[in-house]
Motif scaffolding. Structure first.
Motif, PDB file in Angstrom:
ATOM      1  N   ARG A 119       1.549   4.206  -3.505  1.00 16.90           N
ATOM      2  CA  ARG A 119       1.220   5.627  -3.407  1.00 16.90           C
ATOM      3  C   ARG A 119       1.865   6.388  -4.565  1.00 16.90           C
ATOM      4  O   ARG A 119       1.378   7.438  -4.988  1.00 16.90           O
TER       5      ARG A 119
ATOM      6  N   ALA B 268       0.827  -1.210   0.000  1.00 22.10           N
ATOM      7  CA  ALA B 268       0.000   0.000   0.000  1.00 22.10           C
ATOM      8  C   ALA B 268       0.860   1.258   0.000  1.00 22.10           C
ATOM      9  O   ALA B 268       0.524   2.256  -0.649  1.00 22.10           O
TER      10      ALA B 268
ATOM     11  N   GLY C 193      -5.920   0.154   0.995  1.00 20.95           N
ATOM     12  CA  GLY C 193      -4.959   0.736   0.075  1.00 20.95           C
ATOM     13  C   GLY C 193      -4.619  -0.125  -1.115  1.00 20.95           C
ATOM     14  O   GLY C 193      -3.821   0.281  -1.957  1.00 20.95           O
TER      15      GLY C 193
END
Length: 251
Positions: free
Chosen positions: A158, A154, A189
Motif C-alpha cells: 500500500r 498486500a 492486492g
C-alpha cells in the motif's frame, strides 16, 4: 469430496509422525546442490527442497491459520543452518508485529527489518533501492546473497515506496543475488506485474480453488490423491504449544 480429503489427510498425518522428527531435527537443512537451497517441507516421505537462486523469487499464498508464518520460519531456519552470514543475509518485512522470526537464533544473518509498528519505514526501502544500485555498479558486491522475506504483502505494498522497491527487486534481483520470499492471504492486492516475476509459488491448505487455478495450479492439487500433499511442521522448539502440521502444494 470432503470425507475423502479428511481420509487422505489422516494418512499423511500418520506418515508425518514417522518422517518429520528426522526431517526437522536440530540443524536440518537442504541437501541438494545449489546456491540458495531451502527446505520447503516433506513430500511422500522425503524432504521437499528447492534452490531459490533458480526460482528466483517465491510467492506463498494461504488464508489466516493456514501456516504462512510457520512455513516462512522453516524456510529461513533451513537457510541459516546451511549458509554462513558471509554467504547469506536476510531482510524482514513483517506487518504482523515484527516477531515473525523471533527465537530462531538467526540475528547474525539479519541485516535489516521493518514492521507495521515502525513509524519511519522509508529508510528500509531507500536501503533496498541502494542495495540494487550498489550491486549493479560493482559486480564484486554480488556476495552474499540477500533474501527479503515479506509477510502480508498486500498491506505492505500500500506504501508506494514499498511497491516500487519490491517490484524492482522482482525484475532485477536475480542477476544481482537478491531474492524475494513474499507471503499473502490471497491474490487480492497483488499486482500482475509483480506476480509474473514470482516464478516459484506455494499454495497452503485452504487457498481458494479459483485463486489456485490463477496461480497456475490445478483445482484439485491440495486434495486429490493424484497429486502429492507436501506437508511440513514447525520446528519443535519454535512452538510452545506443540508441533503444527500444514499442507503445502507447489504450483
Amino acid at each position: 469430496d470432503a470425507q475423502e480429503s479428511r481420509g487422505l489427510g489422516d494418512v499423511y498425518k500418520r506418515q508425518l509422525q514417522h518422517v518429520l522428527p528426522q526431517l526437522f531435527a536440530p540443524g536440518f537443512r537442504a541437501s541438494i546442490p545449489g546456491d540458495l537451497c531451502a527446505v520447503l517441507g516433506e513430500a511422500q516421505g522425503v524432504a521437499l527442497e528447492a534452490d531459490l537462486a533458480l526460482a528466483p523469487h517465491l510467492f506463498v499464498v494461504g488464508p489466516t491459520g493456514s501456516g504462512k508464518s510457520q512455513f516462512l520460519r522453516i524456510l529461513a531456519k533451513s537457510l541459516t543452518n546451511r549458509y554462513l552470514p558471509t554467504e547469506l543475509q536476510l531482510m524482514l518485512v513483517d506487518f504482523k508485529g515484527g516477531a515473525l522470526l523471533d527465537g530462531l537464533g538467526i540475528d547474525p544473518w539479519m541485516v535489516a527489518n521493518v514492521s507495521d509498528l515502525d513509524s519511519d519505514r522509508s529508510s528500509f526501502w531507500v536501503g533496498l533501492h541502494n542495495l540494487l544500485l550498489e550491486r549493479e555498479r560493482d559486480p564484486t558486491q554480488l556476495k552474499p546473497r540477500v533474501v527479503i522475506i515479506v509477510d502480508e504483502l498486500a498491506e505492505v505494498i500500500r506504501d508506494q515506496a514499498a511497491f516500487l522497491a519490491l517490484t524492482s527487486v522482482a525484475a532485477r534481483g536475480r542477476s544481482l543475488g537478491v531474492h524475494l520470499v513474499l507471503a499473502n492471504q490471497g491474490l487480492s492486492g497483488v499486482p500482475r506485474d509483480l506476480l509474473l516475476n514470482l516464478r516459484l509459488r506455494v499454495a497452503l491448505a485452504g487457498v481458494d480453488q479459483v485463486e489456485l487455478v490463477q496461480l497456475g495450479g490445478k483445482a484439485s492439487a491440495l486434495t486429490s490423491s493424484q497429486h502429492p500433499l507436501v506437508s511440513a511442521r514447525m520446528i519443535a522448539h519454535q512452538s510452545p504449544d506443540g508441533d503444527f502440521n500444514f499442507a503445502v502444494g507447489l504450483v
